[in-house]
Design a protein around this motif. Structure first.
Motif, PDB file in Angstrom:
ATOM      1  N   ALA A 157       1.433   7.639   8.216  1.00  0.00           N
ATOM      2  CA  ALA A 157       1.101   8.696   7.258  1.00  0.00           C
ATOM      3  C   ALA A 157       2.362   9.304   6.655  1.00  0.00           C
ATOM      4  CB  ALA A 157       0.252   9.768   7.938  1.00  0.00           C
ATOM      5  N   HIS A 158       3.352   9.588   7.492  1.00  0.00           N
ATOM      6  CA  HIS A 158       4.589  10.189   6.981  1.00  0.00           C
ATOM      7  C   HIS A 158       5.391   9.196   6.138  1.00  0.00           C
ATOM      8  CE1 HIS A 158       4.508  14.160   8.906  1.00  0.00           C
ATOM      9  NE2 HIS A 158       3.893  13.563   9.904  1.00  0.00           N
ATOM     10  N   LEU A 159       5.314   7.907   6.456  1.00  0.00           N
ATOM     11  CA  LEU A 159       5.980   6.911   5.615  1.00  0.00           C
ATOM     12  C   LEU A 159       5.342   6.863   4.229  1.00  0.00           C
ATOM     13  CD1 LEU A 159       6.574   3.977   8.131  1.00  0.00           C
ATOM     14  CD2 LEU A 159       8.330   5.121   6.761  1.00  0.00           C
ATOM     15  N   LEU A 160       4.015   6.912   4.186  1.00  0.00           N
ATOM     16  CA  LEU A 160       3.341   6.918   2.889  1.00  0.00           C
ATOM     17  C   LEU A 160       3.757   8.130   2.064  1.00  0.00           C
ATOM     18  CD1 LEU A 160      -0.235   5.801   3.990  1.00  0.00           C
ATOM     19  CD2 LEU A 160       1.256   4.578   2.403  1.00  0.00           C
ATOM     20  N   ALA A 161       3.796   9.306   2.699  1.00  0.00           N
ATOM     21  CA  ALA A 161       4.179  10.513   1.971  1.00  0.00           C
ATOM     22  C   ALA A 161       5.635  10.439   1.505  1.00  0.00           C
ATOM     23  CB  ALA A 161       3.962  11.738   2.847  1.00  0.00           C
ATOM     24  N   ALA A 162       6.507   9.908   2.359  1.00  0.00           N
ATOM     25  CA  ALA A 162       7.934   9.837   2.012  1.00  0.00           C
ATOM     26  C   ALA A 162       8.203   8.808   0.921  1.00  0.00           C
ATOM     27  CB  ALA A 162       8.760   9.499   3.254  1.00  0.00           C
ATOM     28  N   SER A 163       7.315   7.841   0.745  1.00  0.00           N
ATOM     29  CA  SER A 163       7.541   6.804  -0.268  1.00  0.00           C
ATOM     30  C   SER A 163       7.511   7.364  -1.681  1.00  0.00           C
ATOM     31  CB  SER A 163       6.486   5.701  -0.130  1.00  0.00           C
ATOM     32  OG  SER A 163       5.218   6.147  -0.605  1.00  0.00           O
ATOM     33  N   GLY A 164       6.770   8.453  -1.882  1.00  0.00           N
ATOM     34  CA  GLY A 164       6.626   8.987  -3.229  1.00  0.00           C
ATOM     35  C   GLY A 164       5.869   8.068  -4.163  1.00  0.00           C
ATOM     36  N   GLY A 165       5.155   7.090  -3.608  1.00  0.00           N
ATOM     37  CA  GLY A 165       4.426   6.136  -4.433  1.00  0.00           C
ATOM     38  C   GLY A 165       5.200   4.883  -4.765  1.00  0.00           C
ATOM     39  N   ALA A 166       6.460   4.807  -4.338  1.00  0.00           N
ATOM     40  CA  ALA A 166       7.271   3.614  -4.588  1.00  0.00           C
ATOM     41  C   ALA A 166       7.077   2.611  -3.459  1.00  0.00           C
ATOM     42  CB  ALA A 166       8.745   3.998  -4.697  1.00  0.00           C
ATOM     43  N   PRO A 167       7.237   1.326  -3.704  1.00  0.00           N
ATOM     44  CA  PRO A 167       7.171   0.342  -2.612  1.00  0.00           C
ATOM     45  C   PRO A 167       8.314   0.570  -1.637  1.00  0.00           C
ATOM     46  CG  PRO A 167       7.938  -0.682  -4.640  1.00  0.00           C
ATOM     47  CD  PRO A 167       7.498   0.697  -5.007  1.00  0.00           C
ATOM     48  N   LEU A 168       8.104   0.156  -0.397  1.00  0.00           N
ATOM     49  CA  LEU A 168       9.116   0.328   0.648  1.00  0.00           C
ATOM     50  C   LEU A 168       9.636  -1.030   1.083  1.00  0.00           C
ATOM     51  CD1 LEU A 168       7.461   3.110   2.868  1.00  0.00           C
ATOM     52  CD2 LEU A 168       9.120   3.376   1.011  1.00  0.00           C
ATOM     53  N   ARG A 169      10.940  -1.122   1.226  1.00  0.00           N
ATOM     54  CA  ARG A 169      11.580  -2.359   1.697  1.00  0.00           C
ATOM     55  C   ARG A 169      12.279  -2.065   3.022  1.00  0.00           C
ATOM     56  NH1 ARG A 169      16.686  -4.354   0.986  1.00  0.00           N
ATOM     57  NH2 ARG A 169      17.123  -2.820  -0.647  1.00  0.00           N
ATOM     58  N   ARG A 300      -3.651  10.474  -2.845  1.00  0.00           N
ATOM     59  CA  ARG A 300      -5.078  10.725  -2.625  1.00  0.00           C
ATOM     60  C   ARG A 300      -5.874   9.433  -2.838  1.00  0.00           C
ATOM     61  NH1 ARG A 300      -9.032  14.760  -2.869  1.00  0.00           N
ATOM     62  NH2 ARG A 300     -10.961  13.655  -2.304  1.00  0.00           N
ATOM     63  N   ALA A 301      -5.458   8.607  -3.793  1.00  0.00           N
ATOM     64  CA  ALA A 301      -6.152   7.342  -4.020  1.00  0.00           C
ATOM     65  C   ALA A 301      -6.014   6.425  -2.803  1.00  0.00           C
ATOM     66  CB  ALA A 301      -5.604   6.656  -5.274  1.00  0.00           C
ATOM     67  N   ILE A 302      -4.833   6.401  -2.189  1.00  0.00           N
ATOM     68  CA  ILE A 302      -4.631   5.595  -0.979  1.00  0.00           C
ATOM     69  C   ILE A 302      -5.478   6.145   0.153  1.00  0.00           C
ATOM     70  CG2 ILE A 302      -2.939   4.986   0.793  1.00  0.00           C
ATOM     71  CD1 ILE A 302      -0.849   4.807  -1.428  1.00  0.00           C
ATOM     72  N   TYR A 303      -5.499   7.470   0.303  1.00  0.00           N
ATOM     73  CA  TYR A 303      -6.304   8.086   1.352  1.00  0.00           C
ATOM     74  C   TYR A 303      -7.777   7.721   1.187  1.00  0.00           C
ATOM     75  CZ  TYR A 303      -8.697  11.821   3.916  1.00  0.00           C
ATOM     76  OH  TYR A 303      -9.531  12.524   4.751  1.00  0.00           O
ATOM     77  N   ASP A 304      -8.284   7.785  -0.033  1.00  0.00           N
ATOM     78  CA  ASP A 304      -9.687   7.456  -0.274  1.00  0.00           C
ATOM     79  C   ASP A 304      -9.957   5.989   0.038  1.00  0.00           C
ATOM     80  OD1 ASP A 304     -10.190  10.049  -1.050  1.00  0.00           O
ATOM     81  OD2 ASP A 304     -10.008   9.641  -3.201  1.00  0.00           O
ATOM     82  N   ARG A 305      -9.039   5.118  -0.313  1.00  0.00           N
ATOM     83  CA  ARG A 305      -9.217   3.698   0.020  1.00  0.00           C
ATOM     84  C   ARG A 305      -9.287   3.494   1.524  1.00  0.00           C
ATOM     85  NH1 ARG A 305      -4.313   0.831  -2.462  1.00  0.00           N
ATOM     86  NH2 ARG A 305      -5.176  -0.936  -1.290  1.00  0.00           N
ATOM     87  N   MET A 306      -8.423   4.167   2.257  1.00  0.00           N
ATOM     88  CA  MET A 306      -8.393   3.995   3.709  1.00  0.00           C
ATOM     89  C   MET A 306      -9.667   4.527   4.354  1.00  0.00           C
ATOM     90  SD  MET A 306      -4.442   4.948   4.619  1.00  0.00           S
ATOM     91  CE  MET A 306      -4.709   4.617   6.351  1.00  0.00           C
ATOM     92  N   THR A 307     -10.167   5.647   3.888  1.00  0.00           N
ATOM     93  CA  THR A 307     -11.372   6.208   4.490  1.00  0.00           C
ATOM     94  C   THR A 307     -12.616   5.419   4.107  1.00  0.00           C
ATOM     95  OG1 THR A 307     -11.550   7.759   2.633  1.00  0.00           O
ATOM     96  CG2 THR A 307     -10.443   8.540   4.627  1.00  0.00           C
ATOM     97  N   ASN A 308     -12.558   4.636   3.023  1.00  0.00           N
ATOM     98  CA  ASN A 308     -13.716   3.862   2.592  1.00  0.00           C
ATOM     99  C   ASN A 308     -13.733   2.447   3.157  1.00  0.00           C
ATOM    100  OD1 ASN A 308     -14.782   5.934   1.039  1.00  0.00           O
ATOM    101  ND2 ASN A 308     -13.628   5.351  -0.780  1.00  0.00           N
TER     102      ASN A 308
END
Length: 317
Positions: A157-169, A300-308
């Motif tokens: 969860a914290h990695l997703l928030a820290a990404s700012g929406g950018a891909p992570l390498r 929020r879009a990622i969160y909704d995808r995960m909960t669905n």
């Protein structure tokens, strides 16, 4: 909780529970919940959590001790009262699928300062050495410990928030193996990924600091290790950080001749999991909805995808 330790829960929990439609987004946010959920606790935050064996001078409220399928939970409110005055003061939780703990009600107890100097937190070298003695943390069923499993979801969860929406390498290693494929599936592709690497005491410093550093959290103070020149930190539980930073360095069978440094000396040897540690989806969702960043449309879009994802969810690690 380990005997002799305590924690303070920043989030409210327990009766009365209020429906999301009743409490509304603004009041829920004031209580630390930033996306719609089934219900929000109406109790104040800040309950102090102790190991069950560390409480004194409390007695059970018997009519509130029969609310769990296999024990006690917090379904009927506080179930421990002061043995002298009878005031409900705490909740003992001892039921399947819950952590065993006692939660002191912040409305019924208060902190009392003791005379004498405050204890000094254990230094990082000692913390990691003592934690390493317990590694790797697999139980008798050959699964990783529940603490490590939950810690993966919190970190995600914290990695997703820290990404700012950018891909992570990720820099190559166990952290990339654990989080990389799941984050690739969740985050949109982009031309400028952020770099992520394990950083912490005992690891070789990097020539150029990564954009996001995965660092250990001190098990006594909760404070993350602070590397010099760090840009953004994602704290990990000390046990999980050690599992990732030390993966593959333990000798898994007794050595012959003189014992080299670092060889396991336990007899019998500790349990090793035969499965790679996966990310706890429930802990990730639970943490995400309590991070203010989840109000950003992309997260929020990622969160909704995960909960669905109910029946055929993509892998999280």
């Amino acid at each position: 909780m380990t005997a002799g330790t305590y924690a303070v829960d920043p989030w409210p929990i327990g009766l009365p529970w209020r429906w999301w439609d009743e409490i509304g987004a603004d009041e829920a946010a004031a209580r630390g919940v930033f996306t719609p959920v089934h219900s929000v606790s109406g109790r104040p935050p800040g309950s102090v959590i102790l190991a069950p064996g560390d409480i004194r001078a409390l007695r059970f409220i018997l009519e509130r001790c029969n609310d769990g399928c296999c024990g006690m939970d917090n379904g009927d409110g506080p179930n421990l009262a002061c043995a002298q005055c009878g005031q409900a003061a705490a909740t003992r939780i001892d039921v399947c699928s819950y952590w065993q703990e006692v939660r002191l009600d912040p409305q019924a107890v208060r902190r009392v300062e003791l005379d004498g100097p405050a204890s000094t937190p254990t230094d990082w070298e000692t913390v990691l050495t003592e934690t390493r003695l317990l590694m790797p943390s697999a139980d008798l069923t050959e699964w990783w410990s529940p603490e490590s499993y939950v810690a993966t979801g919190v970190a995600m969860a914290h990695l997703l928030a820290a990404s700012g929406g950018a891909p992570l390498r990720f820099w190559p290693g166990p952290a990339a193996d654990m989080f990389g494929s799941a984050l690739d599936a969740l985050l949109p592709p982009g031309p400028a990924p952020k770099t992520v690497a394990l950083t912490g005491p005992g690891l070789r410093p990097f020539d150029a600091a990564p954009d996001i550093s995965l660092v250990p959290r001190h098990p006594e103070t909760g404070e993350p290790w602070q590397p010099p020149g760090a840009r953004d930190l994602v704290p990990l539980a000390a046990e999980l950080w050690l599992q990732l930073s030390s993966q593959g360095t333990w000798l898994r069978s007794p050595a012959t001749g003189r014992l080299p440094a670092g060889v396991l000396r336990d007899d019998p040897l500790p349990q090793y999991s035969k499965r790679w540690l996966e990310v706890d989806r429930g802990a990730c969702i639970h943490t995400l909805c309590r991070l203010p960043a989840v109000r950003e449309p992309w997260l929020r879009a990622i969160y909704d995808r995960m909960t669905n994802w109910m029946f055929q969810p993509p892998p999280l690690g």
